[in-house]
Design a protein around this motif. Sequence first.
Motif, PDB file in Angstrom:
ATOM      1  N   VAL A 179       0.837  -1.194   0.000  1.00 53.34           N
ATOM      2  CA  VAL A 179       0.000   0.000   0.000  1.00 53.34           C
ATOM      3  C   VAL A 179       0.873   1.245   0.000  1.00 53.34           C
ATOM      4  N   GLY A 180       2.002   1.168   0.731  1.00 50.35           N
ATOM      5  CA  GLY A 180       2.975   2.247   0.749  1.00 50.35           C
ATOM      6  C   GLY A 180       2.388   3.554   1.237  1.00 50.35           C
ATOM      7  N   LYS A 181       2.892   4.651   0.730  1.00 46.66           N
ATOM      8  CA  LYS A 181       2.379   5.963   1.097  1.00 46.66           C
ATOM      9  C   LYS A 181       1.189   6.269   0.210  1.00 46.66           C
ATOM     10  N   LEU A 182       0.029   6.296   0.808  1.00 54.29           N
ATOM     11  CA  LEU A 182      -1.206   6.409   0.051  1.00 54.29           C
ATOM     12  C   LEU A 182      -1.723   7.836   0.087  1.00 54.29           C
ATOM     13  N   VAL A 183      -1.727   8.517  -1.068  1.00 47.44           N
ATOM     14  CA  VAL A 183      -2.360   9.836  -1.177  1.00 47.44           C
ATOM     15  C   VAL A 183      -3.831   9.582  -1.433  1.00 47.44           C
ATOM     16  N   VAL A 184      -4.635   9.815  -0.444  1.00 48.73           N
ATOM     17  CA  VAL A 184      -6.014   9.361  -0.526  1.00 48.73           C
ATOM     18  C   VAL A 184      -6.948  10.360  -1.185  1.00 48.73           C
ATOM     19  N   THR A 185      -6.755  11.649  -0.941  1.00 49.67           N
ATOM     20  CA  THR A 185      -7.698  12.633  -1.469  1.00 49.67           C
ATOM     21  C   THR A 185      -6.984  13.921  -1.847  1.00 49.67           C
ATOM     22  N   GLU A 186      -7.436  14.513  -2.939  1.00 56.27           N
ATOM     23  CA  GLU A 186      -6.929  15.820  -3.354  1.00 56.27           C
ATOM     24  C   GLU A 186      -8.087  16.798  -3.442  1.00 56.27           C
ATOM     25  N   GLY A 187      -7.818  18.042  -3.072  1.00 57.58           N
ATOM     26  CA  GLY A 187      -8.851  19.067  -3.144  1.00 57.58           C
ATOM     27  C   GLY A 187      -8.281  20.381  -3.657  1.00 57.58           C
ATOM     28  N   HIS A 188      -9.174  21.262  -4.095  1.00 59.16           N
ATOM     29  CA  HIS A 188      -8.752  22.578  -4.604  1.00 59.16           C
ATOM     30  C   HIS A 188      -9.577  23.649  -3.908  1.00 59.16           C
ATOM     31  N   PHE A 189      -8.887  24.664  -3.424  1.00 62.84           N
ATOM     32  CA  PHE A 189      -9.558  25.763  -2.715  1.00 62.84           C
ATOM     33  C   PHE A 189      -9.112  27.096  -3.320  1.00 62.84           C
ATOM     34  N   SER A 190     -10.034  28.047  -3.305  1.00 59.69           N
ATOM     35  CA  SER A 190      -9.736  29.403  -3.790  1.00 59.69           C
ATOM     36  C   SER A 190     -10.276  30.416  -2.794  1.00 59.69           C
ATOM     37  N   GLU A 191      -9.592  31.537  -2.709  1.00 58.78           N
ATOM     38  CA  GLU A 191     -10.088  32.625  -1.865  1.00 58.78           C
ATOM     39  C   GLU A 191      -9.492  33.950  -2.334  1.00 58.78           C
ATOM     40  N   VAL A 192     -10.182  35.008  -2.005  1.00 62.52           N
ATOM     41  CA  VAL A 192      -9.732  36.363  -2.340  1.00 62.52           C
ATOM     42  C   VAL A 192      -9.705  37.173  -1.055  1.00 62.52           C
ATOM     43  N   LEU A 193      -8.617  37.874  -0.827  1.00 61.90           N
ATOM     44  CA  LEU A 193      -8.517  38.705   0.377  1.00 61.90           C
ATOM     45  C   LEU A 193      -7.764  39.994   0.057  1.00 61.90           C
ATOM     46  N   THR A 194      -7.943  40.945   0.936  1.00 60.08           N
ATOM     47  CA  THR A 194      -7.255  42.233   0.796  1.00 60.08           C
ATOM     48  C   THR A 194      -6.301  42.422   1.960  1.00 60.08           C
ATOM     49  N   TYR A 195      -5.056  42.721   1.615  1.00 64.30           N
ATOM     50  CA  TYR A 195      -4.049  42.926   2.656  1.00 64.30           C
ATOM     51  C   TYR A 195      -3.761  44.420   2.779  1.00 64.30           C
ATOM     52  N   LYS A 196      -3.803  44.913   4.021  1.00 60.81           N
ATOM     53  CA  LYS A 196      -3.518  46.334   4.270  1.00 60.81           C
ATOM     54  C   LYS A 196      -2.518  46.468   5.421  1.00 60.81           C
ATOM     55  N   ASP A 197      -1.687  47.492   5.304  1.00 60.63           N
ATOM     56  CA  ASP A 197      -0.753  47.809   6.386  1.00 60.63           C
ATOM     57  C   ASP A 197      -0.491  49.317   6.354  1.00 60.63           C
ATOM     58  N   GLN A 198      -0.350  49.891   7.524  1.00 61.98           N
ATOM     59  CA  GLN A 198      -0.196  51.352   7.600  1.00 61.98           C
ATOM     60  C   GLN A 198       0.926  51.705   8.570  1.00 61.98           C
ATOM     61  N   LYS A 199       1.712  52.655   8.187  1.00 62.64           N
ATOM     62  CA  LYS A 199       2.756  53.188   9.064  1.00 62.64           C
ATOM     63  C   LYS A 199       2.499  54.675   9.286  1.00 62.64           C
ATOM     64  N   VAL A 219       1.447  37.353   4.777  1.00 66.87           N
ATOM     65  CA  VAL A 219       0.346  36.957   3.891  1.00 66.87           C
ATOM     66  C   VAL A 219       0.290  35.440   3.755  1.00 66.87           C
ATOM     67  N   ASN A 220       1.444  34.810   3.613  1.00 62.46           N
ATOM     68  CA  ASN A 220       1.503  33.353   3.470  1.00 62.46           C
ATOM     69  C   ASN A 220       0.917  32.651   4.693  1.00 62.46           C
ATOM     70  N   LYS A 221       1.248  33.156   5.889  1.00 61.81           N
ATOM     71  CA  LYS A 221       0.712  32.573   7.121  1.00 61.81           C
ATOM     72  C   LYS A 221      -0.803  32.751   7.205  1.00 61.81           C
ATOM     73  N   ILE A 222      -1.267  33.946   6.812  1.00 61.82           N
ATOM     74  CA  ILE A 222      -2.706  34.212   6.840  1.00 61.82           C
ATOM     75  C   ILE A 222      -3.442  33.290   5.870  1.00 61.82           C
ATOM     76  N   VAL A 223      -2.877  33.125   4.682  1.00 64.51           N
ATOM     77  CA  VAL A 223      -3.493  32.273   3.666  1.00 64.51           C
ATOM     78  C   VAL A 223      -3.584  30.833   4.147  1.00 64.51           C
ATOM     79  N   ARG A 224      -2.500  30.314   4.701  1.00 70.04           N
ATOM     80  CA  ARG A 224      -2.478  28.928   5.167  1.00 70.04           C
ATOM     81  C   ARG A 224      -3.448  28.712   6.334  1.00 70.04           C
ATOM     82  N   ALA A 225      -3.529  29.704   7.224  1.00 68.80           N
ATOM     83  CA  ALA A 225      -4.457  29.589   8.356  1.00 68.80           C
ATOM     84  C   ALA A 225      -5.900  29.556   7.866  1.00 68.80           C
TER      85      ALA A 225
END
Length: 227
Positions: free
Chosen positions: A69-89, A167-173
């Motif tokens: 059986v070995g390493k079994l990749v059982v399921t694949e999925g696809h997700f999409s999202e749109v977000l706005t990133y803002k930062d102010q100094k 942004v990468n951390k926010i996306v993954r979360a």
Amino acid sequence: MAVRRNSNETALKNVLIPIIQAIGRSGKLIYLLLFIVIAVVAYKIFNSKSESSTVEYNSSLIEKQIKNVGKLVVTEGHFSEVLTYKDQKKYLMDLVSFEKKALIIVNADVTVAYDLREIKYDLDEKNKTVSVLNIPKEEIKISPNIEYYDVEQSTLNPFTGDDYNKVNKIVRANLAKKIEKSKLKINAKNRLISELYNILILTNTMGWKLEYNGEELTKTSVKKVAL
């Protein structure tokens, strides 16, 4: 005298011939008994070797089935999202501010896998039982493709590596939350259960039984097992 000699020879023959015939018959009987003894011993030896090799063959085949059986990749999925990133100094006691922002579109491929090379099991040849002791935790791999649009920044507040990491951390979360709410992990478990079911079919065919968490699995219970 000749008549007496012939009569003596006839009498001797009458005595010797039955004895010779008896010896011949007893000799055949001895050979027959010897053949029967050899046949019985050979039968027992043959049966003993055959049974031993069958048990060894069954256990090795079942173990090979699990390892294959070995390493079994059982399921694949696809997700999409749109977000706005803002930062102010802000500078000069917040009198002056410089903002940066961007529209971010995320397309992510997600896989849920079970590394069954780490599965723990025990083969009981005496009782013909395969005991699944532990199934490893699923591995979730998120591969996001992040694209930035409508980027606005200034010299005093530009996009930096820290922004991209944030942004990468926010996306993954966000994706992790979506995965938990989706049926992706449930589908993965169902696929894993089907692999256990295949092992169950193999063990049943060979006269073995499959156990998980100390309980015997059947065609119906294997679908209800809590992983």
